[in-house]
Scaffold this active site. Sequence first.
Site, PDB file in Angstrom:
ATOM      1  N   CYS A 279      99.312 -28.553 -12.116  1.00 32.37           N
ATOM      2  CA  CYS A 279      99.867 -28.343 -13.460  1.00 32.37           C
ATOM      3  C   CYS A 279      99.558 -29.494 -14.415  1.00 32.37           C
ATOM      4  O   CYS A 279      99.133 -29.265 -15.546  1.00 32.37           O
ATOM      5  CB  CYS A 279     101.355 -28.029 -13.409  1.00 32.37           C
ATOM      6  SG  CYS A 279     102.435 -29.382 -12.924  1.00 32.37           S
TER       7      CYS A 279
ATOM      8  N   HIS B 118     107.460 -29.570 -13.205  1.00 31.57           N
ATOM      9  CA  HIS B 118     106.414 -28.626 -13.555  1.00 31.57           C
ATOM     10  C   HIS B 118     106.259 -28.590 -15.062  1.00 31.57           C
ATOM     11  O   HIS B 118     107.230 -28.777 -15.796  1.00 31.57           O
ATOM     12  CB  HIS B 118     106.747 -27.222 -13.024  1.00 31.57           C
ATOM     13  CG  HIS B 118     105.588 -26.280 -13.124  1.00 31.57           C
ATOM     14  ND1 HIS B 118     104.435 -26.439 -12.398  1.00 31.57           N
ATOM     15  CD2 HIS B 118     105.399 -25.181 -13.887  1.00 31.57           C
ATOM     16  CE1 HIS B 118     103.585 -25.458 -12.701  1.00 31.57           C
ATOM     17  NE2 HIS B 118     104.149 -24.687 -13.604  1.00 31.57           N
TER      18      HIS B 118
ATOM     19  N   HIS C  50      99.855 -22.240 -17.132  1.00 29.47           N
ATOM     20  CA  HIS C  50     100.157 -23.293 -16.163  1.00 29.47           C
ATOM     21  C   HIS C  50      99.460 -23.022 -14.844  1.00 29.47           C
ATOM     22  O   HIS C  50      98.966 -21.933 -14.599  1.00 29.47           O
ATOM     23  CB  HIS C  50     101.677 -23.408 -15.963  1.00 29.47           C
ATOM     24  CG  HIS C  50     102.297 -22.188 -15.359  1.00 29.47           C
ATOM     25  ND1 HIS C  50     103.030 -22.232 -14.206  1.00 29.47           N
ATOM     26  CD2 HIS C  50     102.302 -20.888 -15.743  1.00 29.47           C
ATOM     27  CE1 HIS C  50     103.469 -21.014 -13.905  1.00 29.47           C
ATOM     28  NE2 HIS C  50     103.033 -20.189 -14.818  1.00 29.47           N
TER      29      HIS C  50
END
Length: 190
Positions: A99, A150, A162
């Site tokens: 990510c 994240h 993502h």
Amino acid sequence: MKDFERTRPGAGPIGPGLPDPATRRALLGLLGASILSACSSLPPSGPDSLPGGPSGDAGGGPQGRVPEDLAREVSFLALSLVDTPYRFGGNTPDSGFDCSGLIVYVYREAAGLALPRTVAQLARVGVHVPLSAVRSGDLVLFDTRGRYSHAGIYVGDGRFVHAPSTGGTVRLDGVLARYWRPRFSGVRRV
């Protein structure tokens, strides 16, 4: 091999009628352009709508270092990388992305800006923006482990790009989707 099958190095055949990865990325970039240019004057449609209207791209909020036109370029590039394989520690389209590697790559290539490599560091970049003022190119942060763990790039219409997990690919998801909504932690404008 049959006429309708194509292959790419290191991969098996791609089924009939499916474009190669480079063509798919280009088509996703065009899809992104339509998402980013979409506009509506309707009010939010309920509890699962992002503030700022159905597009969730209210703009406004504090200014970041990246001008709005470059922020759109960030979004276009992020969308073009959908379906790139996930790889922990990955930071290029050829090696795959995790990510933060995706975010660092996209901002470097589209905006010429060097960002830090970890999600915890990205959570301190730029300025905080309320969800009601999110715009394309903003970073959206999530807490999946009791801390910032994240992040993705907001691309408009309530969605973000993502690199979610091992064995997966870069993908497009809704910020307020069932899994992500309770884990949403904030927006940062670079």
